[in-house]
Write an enzyme that holds these catalytic residues in place. Sequence first.
Site, short mmCIF file in Angstrom:
data_model
loop_
_atom_site.label_atom_id
_atom_site.label_comp_id
_atom_site.label_asym_id
_atom_site.label_seq_id
_atom_site.Cartn_x
_atom_site.Cartn_y
_atom_site.Cartn_z
N LYS A 281 -64.50 -5.96 -10.04
CA LYS A 281 -63.83 -4.88 -9.31
C LYS A 281 -64.74 -3.66 -9.15
CE LYS A 281 -59.23 -6.47 -10.67
NZ LYS A 281 -57.81 -6.21 -10.46
N ASP B 154 -49.52 -9.18 -8.39
CA ASP B 154 -50.64 -9.86 -7.73
C ASP B 154 -50.16 -10.66 -6.53
OD1 ASP B 154 -52.70 -9.02 -9.45
OD2 ASP B 154 -52.01 -10.43 -10.98
N ASP C 205 -55.77 -5.71 -3.78
CA ASP C 205 -56.16 -5.14 -5.07
C ASP C 205 -56.47 -3.65 -4.91
OD1 ASP C 205 -57.75 -4.37 -7.43
OD2 ASP C 205 -57.55 -6.49 -7.93
N ILE C 206 -55.60 -2.83 -5.47
CA ILE C 206 -55.72 -1.38 -5.30
C ILE C 206 -56.99 -0.86 -5.97
CG2 ILE C 206 -54.59 0.84 -5.77
CD1 ILE C 206 -51.92 -0.77 -5.96
N PHE D 64 -57.30 -1.14 -16.11
CA PHE D 64 -56.78 -1.73 -17.34
C PHE D 64 -56.88 -3.24 -17.18
CE2 PHE D 64 -54.64 1.05 -20.45
CZ PHE D 64 -54.94 2.28 -19.88
N ASN E 39 -42.22 -6.85 -13.37
CA ASN E 39 -42.78 -7.19 -14.68
C ASN E 39 -42.27 -6.20 -15.73
OD1 ASN E 39 -44.67 -4.85 -14.86
ND2 ASN E 39 -45.48 -5.81 -13.00
N LYS F 251 -63.43 -8.25 -15.04
CA LYS F 251 -62.80 -7.26 -14.16
C LYS F 251 -63.72 -6.06 -13.93
CE LYS F 251 -58.13 -8.76 -14.81
NZ LYS F 251 -57.00 -8.91 -15.67
O1 PMT Z 1 -46.24 0.53 -18.79
P1 PMT Z 1 -46.22 0.18 -20.26
O2 PMT Z 1 -44.95 -0.51 -20.68
O3 PMT Z 1 -46.55 1.37 -21.14
O4 PMT Z 1 -47.36 -0.89 -20.53
C1 PMT Z 1 -48.71 -0.54 -20.35
C2 PMT Z 1 -49.50 -1.65 -19.65
C3 PMT Z 1 -49.58 -2.87 -20.54
C4 PMT Z 1 -48.83 -2.00 -18.31
C5 PMT Z 1 -50.94 -1.05 -19.37
O5 PMT Z 1 -51.56 -0.70 -20.56
C6 PMT Z 1 -51.79 -2.06 -18.60
O6 PMT Z 1 -52.41 -2.93 -19.15
N1 PMT Z 1 -51.83 -1.90 -17.25
C7 PMT Z 1 -52.49 -2.85 -16.33
C8 PMT Z 1 -51.59 -4.03 -16.09
C9 PMT Z 1 -52.21 -5.03 -15.13
O7 PMT Z 1 -51.72 -5.21 -14.04
O8 PMT Z 1 -53.31 -5.59 -15.58
P2 PMT Z 1 -54.18 -6.70 -14.76
O9 PMT Z 1 -55.14 -7.22 -15.74
O10 PMT Z 1 -53.26 -7.66 -14.09
O11 PMT Z 1 -54.90 -5.85 -13.64
C10 PMT Z 1 -56.20 -5.29 -13.82
C11 PMT Z 1 -56.32 -3.96 -13.12
O12 PMT Z 1 -56.20 -4.15 -11.70
C12 PMT Z 1 -55.27 -2.95 -13.52
O13 PMT Z 1 -55.91 -1.69 -13.61
C13 PMT Z 1 -54.30 -2.97 -12.34
O14 PMT Z 1 -53.68 -1.69 -12.14
C14 PMT Z 1 -55.22 -3.31 -11.18
N2 PMT Z 1 -54.56 -4.02 -10.06
C15 PMT Z 1 -54.04 -5.27 -10.23
C16 PMT Z 1 -53.50 -5.93 -9.14
C17 PMT Z 1 -53.48 -5.28 -7.87
N3 PMT Z 1 -52.95 -5.86 -6.80
N4 PMT Z 1 -54.01 -4.06 -7.74
C18 PMT Z 1 -54.55 -3.42 -8.81
O15 PMT Z 1 -55.02 -2.28 -8.69
#
Ligand code: PMT
Length: 359
Positions: free
Chosen positions: A300, A239, A265-266, A282, A170, A296
């Site tokens: 989570k 994901d 999911d970490i 995030f 991504n 979330k």
């Molecule tokens: O890296 P940059 O270019 O500076 O951009 C920053 C960013 C946009 C990546 C950052 O600010 C951000 O939003 N990070 C989270 C991106 C993300 O995967 O969001 P999500 O809504 O899909 O996931 C929600 C949360 O679950 C996140 O904290 C993610 O780390 C966590 N996650 C998701 C999937 C997974 N398998 N394990 C996880 O821990």
Amino acid sequence: MTDAAMEFVTPLTFQALSGHSVHSKLLDSDEENAMGHINLARWADEIIIAPASANSIAKFAHGIADDLLSTVVLATQCKVTLAPSMNQAMWLNLAVQENITALRARGMVILNPEHGSQACGETGPGRMVEPGHICQEILQTEVGPLSGVSVLISAGPTREPIDPVRYITNRSSGKMGYALAEMAKSAGADVTLVSGPVALVPPAGVKLLAVETAQQMYEQVLDCSANANIYIGSAAVADYSPIAEENKIKKDGANKTLLLLKTRDILASVAESNDALFTVGFAAETEHLEAYAKDKLARKKVDMVAANWVGRADGGFDKENNAVTVYWRGGQQDFPMTAKRHLAQQLIKLIAQHYYEKN
Ligand code: PMT
């Protein structure tokens, strides 16, 4: 002062402004009598070289001692901090980066230069960090609001291999996560950064664990979380991940379908595995930001979620700036669009405040 420094500012100016005598020559009989290079090296509590040129950095990396500064650095046992400053192409040159990596590995603290317009008319990384930031680093490395607190941060994208030569990833650059690591370090925390593949230099004093896939990130984060007090999940973790083929998939004229398996999911696993851990996730959304972020937070079972818009002209993935709304049970706070480093500083302050309220 080096010869090059004296081309810009005279020693008299330095002496008048600092109220101290200025040392510049390695073999000056008067200076040797007053305080020779070995005495200077022993006398200093900390040496800060600002600005540090590509030439001086190369000398330090290779043990060259042909002027007072390089000789003092070679002879000292105190902490040495460098604030590099140079043209962006020079900073990105592999020779400079390899020297920086070698010096870091030997314990020197490198304050990464900032990105911006340069005296030579170019734009990029290479501007010396602001003097105030250097002072902050010196004063806050040991004592700060997060002194003695162990902070684990995930950053960047993950890469999910399709075959030995292709992968799914991504647009995450790691800028947000690296800025959080830098600011947590400045706040006195003991910081571990688990990072997917990015083109960034890790902040000074931060322990970097480089990973590639979501599974590797899961393993490293889970392993480190047992000893952490705060986990901030800023990584854009895949994901879904394909089942990687052993050999390169051949083109045969037919359409192909990839089967994608759900990754673990970490963030949710870490929150579930360690009740004492303060967890911050995030949420990166292209629609329904508030509703999805709150979902979330609840699903989570984390302490906070920082929600940002992605896929827009400004903020989010691979941009210099970002804006977030942080949600927690019973509250929320908006942080308007600003540089990711500045945003990270504000987020670390908020996280520290809520961490202490919980503990
Ligand atoms: O890296 P940059 O270019 O500076 O951009 C920053 C960013 C946009 C990546 C950052 O600010 C951000 O939003 N990070 C989270 C991106 C993300 O995967 O969001 P999500 O809504 O899909 O996931 C929600 C949360 O679950 C996140 O904290 C993610 O780390 C966590 N996650 C998701 C999937 C997974 N398998 N394990 C996880 O821990």
